[in-house]
Design a protein around this motif. Structure first.
Motif, PDB file in Angstrom:
ATOM      1  N   ALA A   1      94.497  90.824  -8.976  1.00 10.00           N
ATOM      2  CA  ALA A   1      95.233  89.531  -8.619  1.00 10.00           C
ATOM      3  C   ALA A   1      94.773  88.421  -8.359  1.00 10.00           C
ATOM      4  O   ALA A   1      93.621  88.315  -7.380  1.00 10.00           O
ATOM      5  N   ASP A   2      95.108  87.319  -9.042  1.00  8.01           N
ATOM      6  CA  ASP A   2      94.528  86.096  -8.576  1.00  8.01           C
ATOM      7  C   ASP A   2      95.591  85.350  -7.638  1.00  8.01           C
ATOM      8  O   ASP A   2      96.802  85.277  -7.878  1.00  8.01           O
ATOM      9  N   VAL A   3      95.046  85.315  -6.164  1.00  9.12           N
ATOM     10  CA  VAL A   3      95.956  84.869  -5.301  1.00  9.12           C
ATOM     11  C   VAL A   3      96.541  83.493  -5.382  1.00  9.12           C
ATOM     12  O   VAL A   3      97.649  83.203  -4.828  1.00  9.12           O
ATOM     13  N   SER A   4      96.085  82.523  -6.326  1.00  8.59           N
ATOM     14  CA  SER A   4      96.795  81.253  -6.434  1.00  8.59           C
ATOM     15  C   SER A   4      97.986  81.290  -7.526  1.00  8.59           C
ATOM     16  O   SER A   4      98.489  80.369  -7.897  1.00  8.59           O
ATOM     17  N   ASP A   5      98.207  82.658  -8.055  1.00  7.79           N
ATOM     18  CA  ASP A   5      99.344  82.807  -9.042  1.00  7.79           C
ATOM     19  C   ASP A   5     100.388  83.603  -8.599  1.00  7.79           C
ATOM     20  O   ASP A   5     100.230  84.744  -8.135  1.00  7.79           O
ATOM     21  N   PRO A   6     101.727  82.940  -7.999  1.00  3.46           N
ATOM     22  CA  PRO A   6     102.613  83.588  -7.382  1.00  3.46           C
ATOM     23  C   PRO A   6     103.219  85.088  -8.056  1.00  3.46           C
ATOM     24  O   PRO A   6     103.444  85.737  -7.327  1.00  3.46           O
ATOM     25  N   GLU A   7     102.929  85.181  -9.378  1.00  9.49           N
ATOM     26  CA  GLU A   7     103.584  86.210  -9.897  1.00  9.49           C
ATOM     27  C   GLU A   7     102.514  87.225  -9.756  1.00  9.49           C
ATOM     28  O   GLU A   7     102.975  88.596  -9.605  1.00  9.49           O
ATOM     29  N   GLU A   8     101.191  86.895  -9.777  1.00  6.98           N
ATOM     30  CA  GLU A   8     100.135  88.093  -9.552  1.00  6.98           C
ATOM     31  C   GLU A   8     100.273  88.482  -8.005  1.00  6.98           C
ATOM     32  O   GLU A   8      99.961  89.661  -7.670  1.00  6.98           O
ATOM     33  N   VAL A   9     100.564  87.466  -7.243  1.00  7.32           N
ATOM     34  CA  VAL A   9     100.644  87.660  -5.757  1.00  7.32           C
ATOM     35  C   VAL A   9     101.747  88.764  -5.573  1.00  7.32           C
ATOM     36  O   VAL A   9     101.815  89.822  -4.828  1.00  7.32           O
ATOM     37  N   ASP A  10     103.056  88.453  -6.287  1.00  6.98           N
ATOM     38  CA  ASP A  10     104.149  89.659  -6.041  1.00  6.98           C
ATOM     39  C   ASP A  10     103.650  90.921  -6.707  1.00  6.98           C
ATOM     40  O   ASP A  10     104.142  91.950  -6.294  1.00  6.98           O
TER      41      ASP A  10
END
Length: 245
Positions: free
Chosen positions: A62-71
């Motif tokens: 997950a790329d933490v700067s991408d909200p969809e990947e954080v979700d």
């Protein structure tokens, strides 16, 4: 949270401080979800070490700067149970030099990963947490030292982590959730090589009052203490682990 199954998400969990934290928490009985950005092999090696210590552990890219990947990261964790802990650790410096010589895309990326990413991860974690949960953000001694001629942009992002810690701790205290931070100094991790200066820890060691660079396991001890039951009245604190700097 004695007697409660602990499920902790560690971002940047494959290498360096994150890997040390994962090993330490596994030894304390935490089940783990390790987020990582690129190095799947390192993340799996860390997960194997956590499993050897008795933990249930999975890795998730997950790329933490991408909200969809954080979700997606936290959705994956929720499949295993209620998240009780977060170590908000993902970070990078990417470049060493004066700010005026640092490319704009590097400045943006460093702030996205170190600050925006941490905010997004904490935001989502709090949606899944209940009373007794805890967050430990990984800041840096650079937040107060400023890191001139090295990475002022990174120091600025980490100063934001300190503000996030203090503000968020007050915001969620009524929910019974604690938020603290550790601020490592010069520590022997791959972050130096990633910024183009693999010998940086040794080069700066003489300037540390204790006369040496720190080790990831030493930072992990502080993280585990703040995340555990030993300090239930500590919230909004930034614990410096920097050898006296």
């Amino acid at each position: 949270m004695t007697g409660v199954t602990r499920l902790t998400v560690v971002t940047g969990g494959g290498r360096g401080i994150g890997a040390a934290v994962a090993r330490r928490l596994a030894a304390e009985g935490h089940d783990l979800v390790l987020g990582y950005a690129r190095d799947a092999d390192a993340a799996e090696a860390t997960a194997d070490a956590a499993r050897a210590a008795g933990a249930t552990c999975r890795t998730f890219r997950a790329d933490v700067s991408d909200p969809e990947e954080v979700d997606a990261l936290f959705d994956a964790a929720a499949e295993w149970g209620q998240v009780t802990g977060l170590v908000n650790n993902a970070g990078a410096t990417l470049h060493i030099g004066d700010l005026v010589d640092t490319p704009v895309d590097v400045v943006r990326r460093v702030i996205e990963v170190n600050l925006t990413g941490a905010v997004l991860v904490a935001r989502r974690a709090l949606r899944d947490m209940d009373r007794g949960a805890a967050i430990v953000n990984v800041s840096s001694a650079a937040a107060t030292l400023g890191a001139p001629h090295e990475y002022v942009h990174y120091a600025a992002a980490k100063a934001g982590i300190d503000a996030l810690t203090v503000g968020l701790a007050a915001e969620v205290a009524g929910r019974g959730i604690r938020v603290n931070a550790v601020a490592p100094g010069t520590v022997r991790t791959e972050i130096h090589a990633g910024a183009g200066d693999p010998g940086r820890a040794d080069r700066l060691a003489a300037g540390v009052p204790l006369g040496r660079a720190g080790e990831p396991d030493e930072v992990a001890e502080a993280v585990a203490w703040l995340l555990g039951d030993a300090c239930p009245f500590a919230t909004g604190a930034v614990l410096r682990v920097a050898g006296g700097r």
